[in-house]
Design a protein around this motif. Structure first.
Motif, mmCIF file in Angstrom:
data_model
loop_
_atom_site.group_PDB
_atom_site.id
_atom_site.type_symbol
_atom_site.label_atom_id
_atom_site.label_comp_id
_atom_site.label_asym_id
_atom_site.label_seq_id
_atom_site.Cartn_x
_atom_site.Cartn_y
_atom_site.Cartn_z
ATOM 1 N N LEU A 189 26.085 29.468 -8.118
ATOM 2 C CA LEU A 189 25.605 28.227 -7.524
ATOM 3 C C LEU A 189 26.610 27.096 -7.738
ATOM 4 O O LEU A 189 26.835 26.270 -6.853
ATOM 5 N N GLY A 190 27.210 27.076 -8.938
ATOM 6 C CA GLY A 190 28.200 26.051 -9.213
ATOM 7 C C GLY A 190 29.389 26.137 -8.280
ATOM 8 O O GLY A 190 29.922 25.119 -7.832
ATOM 9 N N ALA A 191 29.823 27.365 -7.979
ATOM 10 C CA ALA A 191 30.947 27.547 -7.060
ATOM 11 C C ALA A 191 30.609 27.027 -5.667
ATOM 12 O O ALA A 191 31.499 26.621 -4.909
ATOM 13 N N GLU A 192 29.318 27.016 -5.337
ATOM 14 C CA GLU A 192 28.879 26.482 -4.045
ATOM 15 C C GLU A 192 28.660 24.970 -4.099
ATOM 16 O O GLU A 192 28.330 24.353 -3.081
ATOM 17 N N GLY A 193 28.800 24.388 -5.300
ATOM 18 C CA GLY A 193 28.619 22.944 -5.439
ATOM 19 C C GLY A 193 27.205 22.514 -5.722
ATOM 20 O O GLY A 193 26.892 21.319 -5.671
ATOM 21 N N ALA A 194 26.317 23.470 -6.064
ATOM 22 C CA ALA A 194 24.908 23.128 -6.264
ATOM 23 C C ALA A 194 24.680 22.217 -7.460
ATOM 24 O O ALA A 194 23.662 21.516 -7.528
ATOM 25 N N HIS A 195 25.610 22.213 -8.433
ATOM 26 C CA HIS A 195 25.426 21.379 -9.618
ATOM 27 C C HIS A 195 25.882 19.939 -9.405
ATOM 28 O O HIS A 195 25.577 19.065 -10.218
ATOM 29 N N ARG A 196 26.574 19.673 -8.335
ATOM 30 C CA ARG A 196 27.180 18.351 -8.167
ATOM 31 C C ARG A 196 26.158 17.232 -7.965
ATOM 32 O O ARG A 196 26.342 16.135 -8.502
ATOM 33 N N PRO A 197 25.065 17.434 -7.186
ATOM 34 C CA PRO A 197 24.082 16.348 -7.084
ATOM 35 C C PRO A 197 23.501 15.957 -8.438
ATOM 36 O O PRO A 197 23.389 14.768 -8.750
ATOM 37 N N ALA A 198 23.125 16.948 -9.253
ATOM 38 C CA ALA A 198 22.563 16.632 -10.564
ATOM 39 C C ALA A 198 23.588 15.927 -11.441
ATOM 40 O O ALA A 198 23.270 14.973 -12.158
ATOM 41 N N ARG A 248 15.206 21.879 -7.318
ATOM 42 C CA ARG A 248 14.310 22.839 -6.671
ATOM 43 C C ARG A 248 15.078 23.991 -6.046
ATOM 44 O O ARG A 248 14.702 25.167 -6.223
ATOM 45 N N ARG A 249 16.145 23.689 -5.349
ATOM 46 C CA ARG A 249 16.873 24.731 -4.634
ATOM 47 C C ARG A 249 17.541 25.708 -5.605
ATOM 48 O O ARG A 249 17.518 26.918 -5.399
ATOM 49 N N SER A 250 18.106 25.158 -6.676
ATOM 50 C CA SER A 250 18.748 26.031 -7.672
ATOM 51 C C SER A 250 17.723 26.826 -8.454
ATOM 52 O O SER A 250 17.943 27.997 -8.784
ATOM 53 N N ASN A 251 16.597 26.188 -8.777
ATOM 54 C CA ASN A 251 15.592 26.854 -9.602
ATOM 55 C C ASN A 251 15.079 28.141 -8.969
ATOM 56 O O ASN A 251 14.849 29.135 -9.665
ATOM 57 N N GLN A 252 14.884 28.125 -7.665
ATOM 58 C CA GLN A 252 14.367 29.319 -7.007
ATOM 59 C C GLN A 252 15.362 30.460 -7.107
ATOM 60 O O GLN A 252 14.998 31.607 -7.379
ATOM 61 N N ALA A 253 16.645 30.148 -6.914
ATOM 62 C CA ALA A 253 17.677 31.176 -7.014
ATOM 63 C C ALA A 253 17.771 31.721 -8.440
ATOM 64 O O ALA A 253 17.906 32.933 -8.652
#
Length: 202
Positions: free
Chosen positions: A102-111, A72-77
């Motif tokens: 987003l990846g540089a911020e670590g947003a992909h790590r949970p998925a 959800r958080r990534s999708n909005q961005a």
């Protein structure tokens, strides 16, 4: 009742729920899915286990919510970035640029952690649905460009995104990874490797 740190009870509960989700994501990324328990999440968020159960009644419920939040958080961005682009090629570029940021911020790590966690089949299925929903705007833009075999082309280009994310994780500067990746994407999606005219003159 715990001390209220917001102007209303509803806001307070929303803040507590958000803190629990953040704690669950942190544990997932750093310790794995099996470590995401109500007790551990409550401790990480500074709340008693009994308080956690007011929001999530099991580890499975926590992981199901984290699965949704991971996208959800990534999708909005991503949606905002692509909406500001003009034309399908620019939308693809916006998708890549924002995905790398987003990846540089670590947003992909949970998925990524969820993908390798051996979740319940229903949760795995939902995870795949969310992934497909996230990449569909990118795939639609590739189809709109009109390249041959757009589904395969989109899959191959998506592979470049995964490689670029890995390079950034290894410490390659984000700007370097982004610009080199976008240059390759443009070559793949424009006839004869020539750049499509851009509105900014580049």
């Amino acid at each position: 009742m715990p001390k209220i740190n917001a102007s209303t009870v509803a806001e307070h509960r929303a803040q507590q729920r958000e803190a629990l989700i953040g704690a669950a994501i942190d544990i997932l990324v750093n310790e794995g899915a099996t470590a995401v328990t109500p007790t551990a999440v409550g401790a990480r968020a500074g709340l008693a286990r009994s308080s956690v159960y007011q929001y999530f009644n099991s580890s499975a419920a926590l992981l199901a919510t984290v699965t949704e939040e991971a996208f959800r958080r990534s999708n909005q961005a991503l949606t905002n970035a692509m909406a500001a682009a003009n034309g399908p090629l620019e939308r693809v570029e916006a998708f890549f640029r924002e995905s790398l940021r987003l990846g540089a911020e670590g947003a992909h790590r949970p998925a990524a952690a969820l993908m390798s966690a051996g979740l319940h089949p229903a949760c795995q299925e939902r995870l795949m649905e969310l992934h497909l929903e996230q990449v569909e705007p990118f795939r639609a833009a590739v189809r709109e460009i009109g390249v041959p075999d757009p589904a395969l082309t989109a899959d191959l280009i998506a592979g470049m995104l995964h490689t670029a994310l890995a390079a950034a994780d290894r410490g390659t500067p984000l700007d370097t990874v982004t610009e080199r990746t976008l240059a390759l994407v443009r070559r793949c999606l424009t006839t004869g490797g020539q750049h499509e005219p851009r509105g900014d003159g580049r």
